[in-house]
Design an enzyme around this catalytic site. Structure first.
Site, PDB file in Angstrom:
ATOM      1  N   ILE A  54       9.605 -36.941 -52.352  1.00 44.18           N
ATOM      2  CA  ILE A  54      11.020 -36.942 -51.987  1.00 44.18           C
ATOM      3  C   ILE A  54      11.751 -38.159 -52.572  1.00 44.18           C
ATOM      4  O   ILE A  54      12.984 -38.151 -52.703  1.00 44.18           O
ATOM      5  CB  ILE A  54      11.144 -36.914 -50.440  1.00 44.18           C
ATOM      6  CG1 ILE A  54      12.496 -36.377 -50.009  1.00 44.18           C
ATOM      7  CG2 ILE A  54      10.856 -38.268 -49.821  1.00 44.18           C
ATOM      8  CD1 ILE A  54      12.581 -36.067 -48.521  1.00 44.18           C
ATOM      9  N   GLY A  86      -0.634 -50.247 -49.052  1.00 51.82           N
ATOM     10  CA  GLY A  86       0.747 -49.761 -49.066  1.00 51.82           C
ATOM     11  C   GLY A  86       0.907 -48.313 -48.636  1.00 51.82           C
ATOM     12  O   GLY A  86       1.908 -47.671 -48.949  1.00 51.82           O
ATOM     13  N   HIS A  95      -3.298 -38.550 -49.602  1.00 48.76           N
ATOM     14  CA  HIS A  95      -2.511 -37.927 -50.672  1.00 48.76           C
ATOM     15  C   HIS A  95      -2.744 -38.663 -51.980  1.00 48.76           C
ATOM     16  O   HIS A  95      -2.900 -39.880 -52.012  1.00 48.76           O
ATOM     17  CB  HIS A  95      -1.016 -37.897 -50.335  1.00 48.76           C
ATOM     18  CG  HIS A  95      -0.452 -39.203 -49.864  1.00 48.76           C
ATOM     19  ND1 HIS A  95      -0.656 -39.676 -48.589  1.00 48.76           N
ATOM     20  CD2 HIS A  95       0.285 -40.140 -50.490  1.00 48.76           C
ATOM     21  CE1 HIS A  95      -0.056 -40.850 -48.452  1.00 48.76           C
ATOM     22  NE2 HIS A  95       0.511 -41.163 -49.604  1.00 48.76           N
TER      23      HIS A  95
END
Ligand code: AMP
Length: 114
Positions: free
Chosen positions: A32, A93, A100
């Site tokens: 996104i 992070g 993923h």
């Protein structure tokens, strides 16, 4: 599957996310907030918190995920190269607690990362 995990919900199709690739075991969709012209996330449908939580029983799944990344890179025409990132845990992070693989490409990427 985890009821309130964002990527489990995406995998279940709750947000009508367009899947670039989907099998019984994995799904791939565009990030996104893309960091490169191509920025795709490849996720297992099974809820695995992070790479650090991958188990020996997930060996086949891990291979499927990597082969999906490679297939998507080919489909995206990333013949000049690309980067695969698996941010893991706090120092890595990771912001979404569902394993993923980031596929990044379409521009020259810098090294080292921040
Ligand atoms: P990480 O920081 O490695 O955990 O990566 C999580 C990634 O998920 C970030 O690059 C986000 O931009 C991306 N992301 C968060 N929410 C969504 C969403 N609803 N659809 C697609 N990508 C998302």
């Amino acid at each position: 599957m985890s009821a309130d995990c964002l990527f489990c919900r995406i995998a279940r199709g709750e947000f009508s996310t367009e899947f670039l690739l989907e099998t019984d075991n994995l799904a791939a969709f565009r990030d996104i907030n893309p960091q490169a012209p191509t920025h795709i996330l490849v996720i297992p449908k099974k809820h695995i918190e992070s790479l650090a939580d991958l188990q020996a029983e997930d060996q086949g799944l891990a291979g499927e995920l990597l082969l999906a990344v490679k297939e998507l890179a080919e489909r995206e025409g990333l013949s000049a190269g690309y980067r695969v990132v698996v941010n893991t845990g706090q120092d890595g992070g990771q912001s979404v607690g569902h394993l993923h693989f980031h596929l990044l490409g379409g521009r020259a990427l810098q090294w080292p990362p921040g």
